[in-house]
Write a protein that holds these residues in place. Structure first.
Motif, PDB file in Angstrom:
ATOM      1  N   GLN A 251      32.239  13.618  -9.558  1.00 25.36           N
ATOM      2  CA  GLN A 251      32.022  12.185  -9.289  1.00 25.36           C
ATOM      3  C   GLN A 251      31.284  11.997  -7.964  1.00 25.36           C
ATOM      4  O   GLN A 251      30.293  11.283  -7.901  1.00 25.36           O
ATOM      5  N   PHE A 252      31.797  12.631  -6.927  1.00 25.59           N
ATOM      6  CA  PHE A 252      31.156  12.505  -5.607  1.00 25.59           C
ATOM      7  C   PHE A 252      30.546  13.823  -5.139  1.00 25.59           C
ATOM      8  O   PHE A 252      29.605  13.835  -4.367  1.00 25.59           O
ATOM      9  N   ASN A 253      31.145  14.936  -5.577  1.00 27.12           N
ATOM     10  CA  ASN A 253      30.677  16.261  -5.150  1.00 27.12           C
ATOM     11  C   ASN A 253      30.733  17.231  -6.312  1.00 27.12           C
ATOM     12  O   ASN A 253      31.648  17.167  -7.136  1.00 27.12           O
ATOM     13  N   ALA A 254      29.750  18.122  -6.362  1.00 28.20           N
ATOM     14  CA  ALA A 254      29.756  19.181  -7.383  1.00 28.20           C
ATOM     15  C   ALA A 254      30.414  20.402  -6.760  1.00 28.20           C
ATOM     16  O   ALA A 254      29.824  21.045  -5.888  1.00 28.20           O
ATOM     17  N   ILE A 255      31.651  20.695  -7.183  1.00 30.05           N
ATOM     18  CA  ILE A 255      32.376  21.809  -6.545  1.00 30.05           C
ATOM     19  C   ILE A 255      32.796  22.890  -7.548  1.00 30.05           C
ATOM     20  O   ILE A 255      33.575  23.768  -7.226  1.00 30.05           O
ATOM     21  N   GLY A 256      32.287  22.771  -8.773  1.00 28.15           N
ATOM     22  CA  GLY A 256      32.626  23.802  -9.768  1.00 28.15           C
ATOM     23  C   GLY A 256      33.639  23.345 -10.810  1.00 28.15           C
ATOM     24  O   GLY A 256      34.164  24.153 -11.578  1.00 28.15           O
ATOM     25  N   GLY A 257      33.896  22.059 -10.853  1.00 30.32           N
ATOM     26  CA  GLY A 257      34.867  21.531 -11.828  1.00 30.32           C
ATOM     27  C   GLY A 257      34.387  21.691 -13.260  1.00 30.32           C
ATOM     28  O   GLY A 257      35.190  21.934 -14.173  1.00 30.32           O
ATOM     29  N   VAL A 274      27.087  13.548  -9.993  1.00 29.24           N
ATOM     30  CA  VAL A 274      26.382  14.527  -9.159  1.00 29.24           C
ATOM     31  C   VAL A 274      26.261  15.821  -9.962  1.00 29.24           C
ATOM     32  O   VAL A 274      27.261  16.498 -10.203  1.00 29.24           O
ATOM     33  N   MET A 275      25.054  16.119 -10.407  1.00 33.42           N
ATOM     34  CA  MET A 275      24.874  17.298 -11.264  1.00 33.42           C
ATOM     35  C   MET A 275      23.857  18.253 -10.647  1.00 33.42           C
ATOM     36  O   MET A 275      22.727  17.854 -10.318  1.00 33.42           O
ATOM     37  N   ARG A 276      24.250  19.522 -10.516  1.00 33.55           N
ATOM     38  CA  ARG A 276      23.321  20.557 -10.050  1.00 33.55           C
ATOM     39  C   ARG A 276      22.676  21.198 -11.284  1.00 33.55           C
ATOM     40  O   ARG A 276      23.258  21.132 -12.384  1.00 33.55           O
ATOM     41  N   PRO A 277      21.523  21.843 -11.107  1.00 36.13           N
ATOM     42  CA  PRO A 277      20.909  22.504 -12.274  1.00 36.13           C
ATOM     43  C   PRO A 277      21.885  23.460 -12.951  1.00 36.13           C
ATOM     44  O   PRO A 277      21.945  23.537 -14.188  1.00 36.13           O
ATOM     45  N   GLU A 278      22.693  24.176 -12.167  1.00 37.26           N
ATOM     46  CA  GLU A 278      23.626  25.140 -12.791  1.00 37.26           C
ATOM     47  C   GLU A 278      24.726  24.450 -13.601  1.00 37.26           C
ATOM     48  O   GLU A 278      25.321  25.051 -14.496  1.00 37.26           O
ATOM     49  N   ASP A 279      25.003  23.180 -13.277  1.00 33.52           N
ATOM     50  CA  ASP A 279      26.014  22.451 -14.055  1.00 33.52           C
ATOM     51  C   ASP A 279      25.476  22.149 -15.449  1.00 33.52           C
ATOM     52  O   ASP A 279      26.194  22.255 -16.448  1.00 33.52           O
ATOM     53  N   LEU A 293      29.917   7.604 -17.254  1.00 31.89           N
ATOM     54  CA  LEU A 293      30.666   6.359 -17.049  1.00 31.89           C
ATOM     55  C   LEU A 293      29.812   5.405 -16.206  1.00 31.89           C
ATOM     56  O   LEU A 293      30.105   5.161 -15.026  1.00 31.89           O
ATOM     57  N   PRO A 294      28.744   4.864 -16.786  1.00 25.81           N
ATOM     58  CA  PRO A 294      27.783   4.123 -15.961  1.00 25.81           C
ATOM     59  C   PRO A 294      28.318   2.850 -15.322  1.00 25.81           C
ATOM     60  O   PRO A 294      27.784   2.421 -14.292  1.00 25.81           O
ATOM     61  N   SER A 295      29.377   2.235 -15.889  1.00 26.38           N
ATOM     62  CA  SER A 295      29.827   1.010 -15.217  1.00 26.38           C
ATOM     63  C   SER A 295      30.592   1.344 -13.941  1.00 26.38           C
ATOM     64  O   SER A 295      30.703   0.505 -13.042  1.00 26.38           O
ATOM     65  N   SER A 301      28.285   1.544  -6.694  1.00 26.00           N
ATOM     66  CA  SER A 301      26.940   1.848  -6.171  1.00 26.00           C
ATOM     67  C   SER A 301      26.799   3.328  -5.841  1.00 26.00           C
ATOM     68  O   SER A 301      26.430   3.711  -4.736  1.00 26.00           O
ATOM     69  N   ILE A 302      27.143   4.148  -6.814  1.00 23.48           N
ATOM     70  CA  ILE A 302      26.943   5.600  -6.683  1.00 23.48           C
ATOM     71  C   ILE A 302      25.915   6.022  -7.730  1.00 23.48           C
ATOM     72  O   ILE A 302      25.574   5.224  -8.618  1.00 23.48           O
ATOM     73  N   PRO A 303      25.389   7.246  -7.641  1.00 20.06           N
ATOM     74  CA  PRO A 303      24.358   7.633  -8.621  1.00 20.06           C
ATOM     75  C   PRO A 303      24.855   7.548 -10.068  1.00 20.06           C
ATOM     76  O   PRO A 303      26.053   7.651 -10.329  1.00 20.06           O
ATOM     77  N   TYR A 304      23.912   7.350 -10.962  1.00 19.58           N
ATOM     78  CA  TYR A 304      24.211   7.389 -12.392  1.00 19.58           C
ATOM     79  C   TYR A 304      24.115   8.840 -12.876  1.00 19.58           C
ATOM     80  O   TYR A 304      23.294   9.611 -12.371  1.00 19.58           O
ATOM     81  N   THR A 305      24.933   9.187 -13.833  1.00 20.79           N
ATOM     82  CA  THR A 305      24.831  10.501 -14.477  1.00 20.79           C
ATOM     83  C   THR A 305      23.387  10.692 -14.960  1.00 20.79           C
ATOM     84  O   THR A 305      22.839   9.786 -15.607  1.00 20.79           O
ATOM     85  N   PRO A 306      22.784  11.842 -14.666  1.00 19.70           N
ATOM     86  CA  PRO A 306      21.380  12.041 -15.098  1.00 19.70           C
ATOM     87  C   PRO A 306      21.282  12.274 -16.607  1.00 19.70           C
ATOM     88  O   PRO A 306      20.976  13.378 -17.073  1.00 19.70           O
ATOM     89  N   GLY A 307      21.548  11.223 -17.352  1.00 20.11           N
ATOM     90  CA  GLY A 307      21.626  11.328 -18.805  1.00 20.11           C
ATOM     91  C   GLY A 307      20.325  11.799 -19.441  1.00 20.11           C
ATOM     92  O   GLY A 307      20.327  12.658 -20.336  1.00 20.11           O
ATOM     93  N   ARG A 308      19.213  11.240 -18.958  1.00 20.20           N
ATOM     94  CA  ARG A 308      17.912  11.600 -19.536  1.00 20.20           C
ATOM     95  C   ARG A 308      17.675  13.105 -19.414  1.00 20.20           C
ATOM     96  O   ARG A 308      17.310  13.783 -20.374  1.00 20.20           O
ATOM     97  N   GLU A 309      17.938  13.591 -18.197  1.00 17.08           N
ATOM     98  CA  GLU A 309      17.724  15.018 -17.926  1.00 17.08           C
ATOM     99  C   GLU A 309      18.640  15.885 -18.805  1.00 17.08           C
ATOM    100  O   GLU A 309      18.228  16.920 -19.339  1.00 17.08           O
ATOM    101  N   MET A 310      19.868  15.434 -18.957  1.00 18.72           N
ATOM    102  CA  MET A 310      20.833  16.216 -19.742  1.00 18.72           C
ATOM    103  C   MET A 310      20.448  16.249 -21.219  1.00 18.72           C
ATOM    104  O   MET A 310      20.527  17.294 -21.869  1.00 18.72           O
ATOM    105  N   LEU A 311      20.018  15.117 -21.745  1.00 17.61           N
ATOM    106  CA  LEU A 311      19.598  15.088 -23.160  1.00 17.61           C
ATOM    107  C   LEU A 311      18.337  15.914 -23.354  1.00 17.61           C
ATOM    108  O   LEU A 311      18.202  16.643 -24.345  1.00 17.61           O
ATOM    109  N   ASP A 312      17.412  15.803 -22.390  1.00 20.63           N
ATOM    110  CA  ASP A 312      16.177  16.588 -22.505  1.00 20.63           C
ATOM    111  C   ASP A 312      16.456  18.093 -22.419  1.00 20.63           C
ATOM    112  O   ASP A 312      15.680  18.906 -22.900  1.00 20.63           O
TER     113      ASP A 312
END
Ligand SMILES: N=CN[C@@H](CCC(=O)O)C(=O)O
Ligand SMILES: [Zn+2]
Length: 412
Positions: A251-257, A274-279, A293-295, A301-312
């Motif tokens: 949600q706020f940090n990518a720590i390996g969850g 927050v998504m890293r390429p390795e995630d 969870l875009p709402s 006011s935090i980043p949106y999940t990079p949905g486009r990138e993930m689907l692509d």
């Protein structure tokens, strides 16, 4: 009882061959029938087709759906609908400059809701939660997951789960229960967080399992909450009791969850702002559904999940509300679908797939919900007269729903 809908402008998400979930490019396709009919018998979808091939049917009731669209009801796979009170003061505090993390550090946030929950009677929590459930059903939600996590004591967590059980007994839509005892570290355990996790694992979890109060296990894997090691520890214990993981990660940090979830064959990993390429790489070829969870992103006011990138990248994706008193005081799946299009650059077809069949997958309901398929539950939305299905996400904030059917019954 046979109900026949005729002259449907478009019957959406029609899947003769049932699918479990959709990934990557598959999500671009939203199969439909134009100028269609739909027959439901009691609580199930019995048949459908195009008007020019409507057979003679002896229906108890015929409904003319001219100009209107029918689509499966929304499958909201991530909510915290059971809670007590609200946190509108924190909303004002954030407008005045405090961050979500700062509010949590001052003892607000999840701990604030836990205090209110502990002080509110079970009956009152039920009443408040039932009202919210009815509200989201009217907004088209026909299957929902609900988490505990505002109890943070044995008594509080079991109270929440019993409220979820009572909702399951009193409402027709499927409700999946998730045990989220590891949602935050209570104040009394601030200096000894391991002791709290041990309490969750050794004391509360066995009771939850014994009383069959939850199907899923959740943990907030995040800096300042629970670590990746904690996540492994909890998920190992919970899976032994037969609870499947659906976890809060990135949600706020990518720590390996995400990787921890996948290792324990999580049904879903949720948030992913927050998504890293390795995630993204790690999720490929797994059974784990990523859930956005875009709402929550809108409200905090935090980043949106990079949905486009993930689907692509070929991944599946589900959309859910995260309805809760702190980060998302809204259970409106219509808004979620709009935000996915507007902010995550998902097409209307992708967003509707993500909010129906993939949401069903994230609750293990693909066999009965999430598409218009013969034999599935008659849970669907009948829209008002609208020009096209793209109008649904386009006209964000407009209620385009005329009525909602759950198990073949129209909501009053
Ligand atoms: N992030 C963790 N849990 C909730 C928020 C809880 C709260 O603020 O009350 C969420 O999914 O956003
Ligand atoms: Zn959540």
């Amino acid at each position: 009882m046979k109900q026949l809908f005729i002259n449907i402008k478009e019957l959406l998400q029609v899947r003769d061959e049932p699918v479990e979930k959709l990934s990557g490019a598959e999500m671009k396709e939203l199969p439909s029938l134009k100028n269609a009919w739909l027959l439901i018998e009691n609580d199930k979808i019995s048949d459908y087709g195009e008007m020019n091939s409507l057979p003679e049917i002896n229906a108890d009731k015929t409904i003319n759906a001219e100009g209107k669209i029918i689509l499966p009801s929304w499958c909201d796979s991530h909510t915290h609908i059971v809670y007590a009170g609200n946190r509108e003061q924190e909303f004002a505090d954030r407008i005045n400059g405090l961050s979500y993390e700062e509010i949590a550090k001052r003892g607000g946030g999840i701990l604030n809701s836990a205090k209110t929950l502990q002080e509110t009677s079970e009956d009152e929590v039920y009443e408040q939660s039932a009202k919210r459930l009815e509200e989201v059903m009217k907004l088209g939600t026909g299957a929902v997951e609900i988490k505990s996590g505002y109890g943070l004591t044995e008594e509080g967590e079991l109270k929440m789960l019993r409220v979820i059980k009572k909702l399951q007994q009193n409402y027709e839509l499927p409700i999946k229960a998730t045990f989220l005892g590891a949602h935050a570290i209570p104040k009394e355990y601030k200096e000894k967080p391991d002791a709290y996790l041990n309490l969750v694992i050794d004391q509360i979890l066995p009771k939850v399992a014994e009383e069959k109060l939850a199907e899923y296990i959740d943990i907030f894997c995040e800096k300042g909450y629970f670590s990746v090691d904690d996540t492994h520890k909890l998920l190992s214990a919970a899976t032994k009791f037969g609870l499947k993981p659906k976890i809060h990660v990135n949600q706020f940090n990518a720590i390996g969850g995400i990787q921890a979830g996948i290792e324990h064959d999580a049904l879903s990993v949720d948030h992913l702002e927050v998504m890293r390429p390795e995630d993204i790489e790690s999720l490929k070829g797994t059974n784990t559904m990523p859930v956005a969870l875009p709402s929550c992103s809108l409200f905090l006011s935090i980043p949106y999940t990079p949905g486009r990138e993930m689907l692509d990248a070929g991944l599946p994706l589900a959309l859910a509300t995260d309805f809760n008193p702190g980060s998302t005081p809204s259970g409106n799946m219509n808004l979620v679908v709009s935000l996915a299009c507007i902010k995550m650059k998902m097409t209307p077809e992708e967003a509707i797939n993500a909010a129906t069949i993939n949401g069903a997958y994230a609750m293990e309901l693909s066999e009965t919900h999430g598409s218009i398929t013969k034999g599935k539950k008659a849970n669907f939305i009948l829209t008002k007269e609208i020009p096209s299905y793209t109008f649904l996400p386009y006209a964000f904030g407009t209620n385009s729903i005329e009525s909602v059917f759950i198990n073949g019954k129209m909501l009053e």
